[in-house]
Design an enzyme around this catalytic site. Structure first.
Site, PDB file in Angstrom:
ATOM      1  N   ASP A   1       7.620  12.293  25.378  1.00  0.00           N
ATOM      2  CA  ASP A   1       6.683  11.156  25.309  1.00  0.00           C
ATOM      3  C   ASP A   1       6.644  10.577  23.898  1.00  0.00           C
ATOM      4  OD1 ASP A   1       5.307  13.585  24.591  1.00  0.00           O
ATOM      5  OD2 ASP A   1       3.388  12.563  24.862  1.00  0.00           O
TER       6      ASP A   1
ATOM      7  N   THR B   1      -4.679   9.045  28.502  1.00  0.00           N
ATOM      8  CA  THR B   1      -3.267   9.319  28.825  1.00  0.00           C
ATOM      9  C   THR B   1      -3.091   9.925  30.221  1.00  0.00           C
ATOM     10  OG1 THR B   1      -3.188  11.543  27.820  1.00  0.00           O
ATOM     11  CG2 THR B   1      -2.813   9.671  26.365  1.00  0.00           C
TER      12      THR B   1
ATOM     13  N   LEU C   1       1.679  10.178  30.690  1.00  0.00           N
ATOM     14  CA  LEU C   1       2.539   9.804  29.563  1.00  0.00           C
ATOM     15  C   LEU C   1       1.592   9.544  28.393  1.00  0.00           C
ATOM     16  CD1 LEU C   1       5.442   9.245  28.714  1.00  0.00           C
ATOM     17  CD2 LEU C   1       5.123   6.868  29.385  1.00  0.00           C
ATOM     18  N   HIS C   2       1.698  10.384  27.355  1.00  0.00           N
ATOM     19  CA  HIS C   2       0.667  10.385  26.312  1.00  0.00           C
ATOM     20  C   HIS C   2       0.953   9.418  25.157  1.00  0.00           C
ATOM     21  CE1 HIS C   2      -0.883  14.084  28.185  1.00  0.00           C
ATOM     22  NE2 HIS C   2       0.353  14.557  28.158  1.00  0.00           N
ATOM     23  N   ASP C   3       1.938   9.776  24.342  1.00  0.00           N
ATOM     24  CA  ASP C   3       2.067   9.178  23.010  1.00  0.00           C
ATOM     25  C   ASP C   3       2.334   7.668  22.947  1.00  0.00           C
ATOM     26  OD1 ASP C   3       1.547  11.663  21.934  1.00  0.00           O
ATOM     27  OD2 ASP C   3       3.662  12.201  21.729  1.00  0.00           O
TER      28      ASP C   3
END
Ligand code: BDR
Ligand code: CA
Length: 312
Positions: free
Chosen positions: A13, A193, A239-241
């Site tokens: 990510d 997220t 999906l974090h970043d």
């Protein structure tokens, strides 16, 4: 363009966040510093360079940062990201260099040498490099434009322990320094997220780009969501970043609240917890904008459109 430094521990990510930044002309990536987190820093600094080369940007300056948290030993997440930290796509060994300067020195030097309020710091991993930089040169706090970070959670709880999210859990001492530094902070916690899910339809749209880059991205997402999809029972995984970068490009996709956020660093039970005073039940100083809402379809439309522009 908006000048940014990205501090990151790729991480599939993280890789997507870097690509989103490099595919966006609104952003000028002054440098990328490698954090120890998902995997050790020798691997994350290599992974950053793989991603830059995939994006057609071997000119980006990449710096290695600290090897472990400010206190204690490093906790890594190969169980999520695979042994390389970026399992799922086979990319060539990078040929672009790692800069000789240490990542922490680069962060300090860049903030001290640019006009105050013109450089934004984006952190996508544990806050070790930034915490160390703030400890060594506290003046950078008044020079940074803002800190936009992926980390923490409130209503969603934690993903490493019931209370703690990975990036804060790995280095709560550093997080404590960052949240107390006085600079404007925008937080992308799990509350956001966990809404930007890699559903089959969204991954299909990326696949349809039909480029070698999109193939690598889809490989990463397939690998990455394998772990989370099972755990959360959702269509796709969080999906974090990339939310950090998407916020800089389109802040209107997000909603949140400026509130007090304190970091628990000591308790064995809740170490790494971001204690966010969402309801304003204390009069502690409001030090961070805690994001909670996101237009997930808008986020994926932006991400897909920018991936289509790469390699540069
Ligand atoms: C965070 O932890 C890492 O595994 C991801 O890259 C992200 O930065 C999510 O908790
Ligand atoms: Ca990360």
């Amino acid at each position: 363009p908006q000048k940014i430094i990205i501090d990151t521990d790729p991480g599939q990510d993280d890789a997507l966040a870097i690509l989103l930044a490099l595919g966006s002309p609104e952003l000028d990536v002054l440098g990328i510093t490698a954090a120890a987190g998902n995997v050790p820093v020798t691997l994350t600094s290599k992974n950053i360079r793989k991603v830059c080369e995939l994006a057609g940007r071997p000119d980006v300056k990449v710096f290695a940062g600290c090897e472990g948290p400010m206190e204690g030993t490093l906790f890594t997440a190969e169980y999520v990201h695979g042994a390389t930290g970026m399992d799922g796509a086979d990319l060539p060994e990078p040929t672009m260099p790692v800069q000789a300067q240490h990542g922490v020195d680069f962060i300090i030097e860049t903030l001290m040498n640019n006009e105050p309020g013109t450089v934004t710091l984006c952190t996508l991993g544990p806050l070790t490099n930034l915490g160390t930089a703030l400890k060594r040169e506290p003046k950078i706090a008044e020079r940074v434009q803002q800190i936009v970070l992926m980390g923490g959670g409130l209503f969603e709880g934690g993903n490493v322990t019931p209370a703690a999210e990975f990036n804060i859990f790995v280095d709560p001492a550093a997080a404590k320094i960052v949240f107390a530094c006085g600079a404007p902070i925008v937080m992308m916690p799990l509350d956001v997220t966990h809404q930007t899910l890699t559903t089959a339809k969204r991954v299909e749209a990326i696949k349809a780009l039909g480029t070698p880059l999109s193939e690598a991205v889809v490989g990463w997402l397939d690998f990455f969501e394998r772990f989370d999809e099972q755990k959360y029972g959702t269509d796709g995984g969080p999906l974090h970043d990339p939310n950090v970068i998407a916020y800089l490009l389109k802040p209107e996709l997000y909603s949140g609240r400026l509130c007090n956020v304190e970091i628990e660093a000591d308790s064995a039970l809740t170490k790494g917890m971001t204690v966010a005073d969402w309801w304003g039940v204390t009069d502690r100083p409001k030090n961070a904008t805690f994001m909670r809402g996101v237009d997930a379809d808008g986020f994926y439309a932006l991400l897909t459109e920018r991936l289509a522009r790469l390699p540069a």
